[in-house]
Enzyme design. Structure first.
Site, PDB file in Angstrom:
ATOM      1  N   GLY B  25       0.834  -1.202   0.000  1.00 53.42           N
ATOM      2  CA  GLY B  25       0.000   0.000   0.000  1.00 53.42           C
ATOM      3  C   GLY B  25       0.863   1.245   0.000  1.00 53.42           C
ATOM      4  O   GLY B  25       1.869   1.299   0.693  1.00 53.42           O
ATOM      5  N   ARG B  86       1.081  -5.264  -5.222  1.00 53.38           N
ATOM      6  CA  ARG B  86       1.396  -6.480  -4.469  1.00 53.38           C
ATOM      7  C   ARG B  86       1.703  -7.550  -5.518  1.00 53.38           C
ATOM      8  O   ARG B  86       1.008  -7.660  -6.502  1.00 53.38           O
ATOM      9  CB  ARG B  86       0.201  -6.893  -3.593  1.00 53.38           C
ATOM     10  N   THR B 140       4.582   2.987   5.331  1.00 49.95           N
ATOM     11  CA  THR B 140       3.206   2.516   5.508  1.00 49.95           C
ATOM     12  C   THR B 140       2.487   3.484   6.432  1.00 49.95           C
ATOM     13  O   THR B 140       3.098   4.028   7.357  1.00 49.95           O
ATOM     14  CB  THR B 140       3.153   1.098   6.108  1.00 49.95           C
ATOM     15  N   ASP B 142       0.319   2.694   8.524  1.00 53.32           N
ATOM     16  CA  ASP B 142      -0.198   1.994   9.701  1.00 53.32           C
ATOM     17  C   ASP B 142       0.679   2.103  10.956  1.00 53.32           C
ATOM     18  O   ASP B 142       0.215   1.827  12.055  1.00 53.32           O
ATOM     19  CB  ASP B 142      -0.411   0.515   9.372  1.00 53.32           C
ATOM     20  N   ASP B 144       2.793   0.101  12.019  1.00 53.93           N
ATOM     21  CA  ASP B 144       2.728  -1.178  12.726  1.00 53.93           C
ATOM     22  C   ASP B 144       4.009  -2.006  12.589  1.00 53.93           C
ATOM     23  O   ASP B 144       3.962  -3.239  12.592  1.00 53.93           O
ATOM     24  CB  ASP B 144       1.522  -1.984  12.214  1.00 53.93           C
ATOM     25  N   ARG B 186      -5.964  -2.364   9.703  1.00 61.93           N
ATOM     26  CA  ARG B 186      -6.559  -3.701   9.740  1.00 61.93           C
ATOM     27  C   ARG B 186      -6.091  -4.475  10.970  1.00 61.93           C
ATOM     28  O   ARG B 186      -6.873  -5.137  11.624  1.00 61.93           O
ATOM     29  CB  ARG B 186      -6.197  -4.450   8.457  1.00 61.93           C
TER      30      ARG B 186
END
Lengths: 338, 338, 338, 338
Positions: B25, B86, B140, B142, B144, B186
């Site tokens: 992403g 991806r 990213t 996120d 994470d 997510r």
């Protein structure tokens, strides 16, 4: 009618206290409009009272006296400091009777209502029922009123859409994706139309035109292959059934596409108003007061070709956008995405 | 390891041409990272080659030589000029073999990969399989990854969320509404956590905590009645099932509330990177090159407590956010919305 | 010290009413900090009083009681609802005596002061003079305090600079121009440093480094010719004498350049705070209250490596930015503009 | 003239290759205009050539062939991808002769020039001298052309001003300050006028009106005392001599005021164009091509009352803003700041 050059001593008029309210869906620029109504009233030596939550405030006698200070530093704020609501009670005779009695009791002798078609429908009935002077200001992001080139909030909303879709374009371009983006507009494709041109959309789907998912497919298949990202703007009121429905159809028929759906939703109602919306709200707000002073009632004040125009409420809400959504605008999108 | 003060004649190293790609992403700041890798390589007299669409570009031998000009004026742009994807093929031995052969054929002797956990998982396998030098950059939204306080794109994404929810607050406040706003994440509630504090949310629902709809209800019922608008931020990965599910539950149990749902979606991936993301990407990008020069491989370069840290790929992707989502942050939200 | 997990019944403490004020130059996030102090106090069952215009409010007994409602919907606003000022009177014994008497008369038994070095200098004297509990919050765009990685407002200010210079880059690029852009920072080049990296500046001129106009000239003459626009960021406190002076020198020595000067000025102090500033202000604001509860005084609460740190006022104002402006950051700019 | 519904097979026309250039000061939306000229030409099966740096590109034969791809993803970018300049050489017969020869040699048989009055003055001479078809697009932030309600870039510029002054308002309000803000407009006060209304300025000083510093003083002294911050917008072309001069006078006569000066400068030229500017540029750009197809020359295409209008160059540059700056707008500012 004269405007913006009334003598201040013209106050042979009988209006002593103007009530102001915002009703229906909020739009950026409503605060700028409230400010202009308040400052304009004070300039002409009229008191102003703000009613809260639209017609509910009239019925529940929920109000605040407004002075210059009440509207200081709000021209740049989204939303409405008077809050807004849709009122079921105002649709009943009893509700409106209650509202009238409260207005009389508080010495309010005229109203400025800021909102869209629902707001004006109510104002129209009330104004006739009680022979009460009301002037309306077009405050809605939809731009779906007759009697003004632009409504207060429309320019802000399309810029919010453009800003959001520019972001989506960044990621669409990076991933070679097709995005279906749903924008507001239940009965009107005007937000979709202008923002669609503004973001360089491949196509738009709006209630006023009959492009369906097959047309989109056809267009995508025959368009140049060299474009990596594609964006379709769908008005929420489009017949096909919204962005998710369109996304589903395209995904099924066109499985090799990496299709994503995005519904912009309520971000479109908020945020700082643009300069144009602030100027429009400021001008129309003062003129609404001047209209009441000069005996106008049952009309919306708008701006057509940069001139001030008063339009009776029942005409303003007619939803004739034919002119605004001419086929030439759709052709323009075709040419630019060719 | 030394960084940002290597001698330029240190070029006893064997690296002549670095390949760079973005994968997974996209996130704001990826372009700033690409720019830093390119400029850093050139500074140390190393050639740079950009591969398109992540690992797909390696496999399909789809690349462009990069010079200073290729990365001029991109620091402020969202998305990635190298595009991203991806890659299923890169999960196969054949795919990776193809990639390796292309790299050798093109004289590429090291890689900088910009992405998240999926990207690093692939890099980890490839690097070991072919003993190929790879350094990763955390790109990213996120946040994470283990091994860096912040990932490139996170700060931009939470500011986009804050900007969007500020707009929603305007309309929520005008209508006395309860909004359930879904943000990305997510597996991680980090976007929800910080942006939730930033927008003054009443509560947040994230995978790392077990607040469910009943807790929210309880909180809303016992919170002060004087607040007109309420906003709940839900991470897409929350166990309850996303904003629509939460909205449904609240609406049913709490029918007197005017509840609306908004899913912010892909706008969170795009837009100009913030200053912090640009600085982070610029710094880490140059250091990635310096790491390769000094023999680093199989590691992600990150920043912890403002210091440069290299973390092996398999540790970086462990999704241990415990530290980042401590109970103290949740307590802070409670106190501020008390 | 514990924080963010104090028991609420810990109220064996003697603090009943906390005064809060903002002082010195305003910065985005001050409102978020006020909100956190107010909400934090209420959470721990402490009353809060807002003093207007910094120390002037203490001396003139100009205050407003604060409740949850007073700070509703301000987290996103620039400026400070408590207003701010520099107070000459507070530098006199008489002034401070007056302030102390007013505090006692109003039952205020502790203060949270939000500001920069001038604010803390005053707080330091006052706190010792009257043995009055004061905790400080670092509210300044300059980031020039010891004891915190970032001050509240710095992140917002550098993003404002980046946004402004991105606009200047658009026109610089179109005209092949050299722009000298002056940013705030009388004693500190930290705004220039980070925003300079963020906008991809060719060079920065800051008090902490000794790059002069000749160095800039040398750099411009030896840099690649293929770059059409060039941007130099100058901190207002740079020894050369500001952007206009630099522009003059460059124009004279380098007449073939199309050189323009832009002084960004006060736009850097305003605007919505970024998410990071809101989170920082929210966290530190609550912890300031918790610090007072636990007996802290004469200290600034800051955040270093994401941990809460209390620093005595006289250390906090020492202007040691050495660490923050390491030569590595300057090297980074060189590499990226190489 | 017909527009936006020409038959595509209408290509009995003799135009095979249109040259496009941007000249003079850049404005947001120029890229959207270039895109529309390119896409519009391709739609009608005409080749397009982009000349770099305005008329300099014609003289130096500096050009690039344009296809759909050249203008992909530029609608949202500030500045101009074709770059711009003011050309001394084009004011000479020799320069124009050179330009003409290059155009002939390259097979260019018509030009679209995007710019302001200087651009059209040159175009006017050239077009007559060599009987060469030229259509102009109004690209300037000043909105000072006759023949169009708005120029491309004006709406973006006033929104940039509004955004900047909103920030200044934050800090002005916090410090109870008076700000003198200078905006662009050497011959025209139109930027000052609209943005002044948009930011809720206390007064504006523009070339078209004769408010001087004494009037401002008088106004400030007689205005309500309850307003803490005051903002005066000054057009750079105002007779008093710019913001610093005004600030000096006010400071001297009104020493108890805390007066600050801010010159917004070149940030007004850059940034993303607003939706309105993108739509205007898109529409006029396509129509410029259609105008050339239908034999128009020596004219600027504009939009008046939403209708397409062609105006001869020598009329377009007449600087008659009387209509645009009516006394009613100034009265509106008085009423709103009363």
């Amino acid at each position: 009618m004269d405007y913006l050059d009334l003598p201040r001593n013209r106050q042979m008029n009988k209006i002593k206290n103007i009530g102001v309210l915002t009703s229906g869906g909020d739009s950026p620029g409503m605060n700028a409009a409230i400010r202009a109504v308040v400052r304009g009233s004070i300039y002409y030596d009229i008191e102003v009272t703000g009613f809260l939550r639209g017609y509910e405030g009239l019925i529940n006698n929920d109000f605040i006296p407004m002075d210059r200070k009440s509207v200081a530093n709000i021209i740049q704020r989204g939303g409405t400091i008077l809050k807004t609501a849709r009122s079921e009670a105002f649709r009943t005779v009893e509700g409106r009777q209650k509202a009238y009695e409260n207005l009389k009791a508080n010495g309010i002798d005229a109203l400025v209502v800021i909102g869209g078609d629902g707001t004006f429908t109510g104002a129209n009935v009330f104004s006739k029922e009680f022979d009460f002077p009301i002037v309306g200001l077009p405050g809605t992001i939809d731009n779906d009123l007759v009697g003004t080139d632009f409504t207060i909030g429309y320019d802000s909303a399309i810029n919010t859409v453009v800003d959001a879709v520019d972001r989506i374009r960044d990621t669409a371009e990076s991933h070679d994706r097709l995005f279906i983006v749903e924008v507001m507009g239940r009965d009107s494709g005007l937000i979709a139309l202008r923002s669609g041109i503004g973001v360089g959309a491949e196509a738009i789907m709006i209630p006023e035109a009959n492009m369906n998912a097959d047309d989109i497919l056809h267009k995508l298949e025959h368009s140049r292959k060299d474009k990596s990202s594609k964006i379709i703007i769908v008005a929420e009121g489009d017949d096909t059934g919204g962005a998710f429905k369109v996304g589903e159809i395209l995904q099924e028929k066109y499985p090799h596409y990496d299709t994503k759906v995005s519904v912009l939703g309520h971000i479109q109602r908020g945020g700082k108003p643009t300069c144009m919306d602030r100027v429009l709200a400021s001008r129309l707000g003062v003129v609404a007061v001047e209209g009441l002073i000069q005996g106008e009632s049952g009309v919306m004040v708008g701006q057509i070709n940069r001139e001030i125009v008063f339009t009776p409420f029942d005409h303003a809400i007619k939803h004739i956008n034919a002119e605004k959504v001419s086929s030439k605008w759709l052709k323009l999108i075709d040419i630019l995405s060719f």
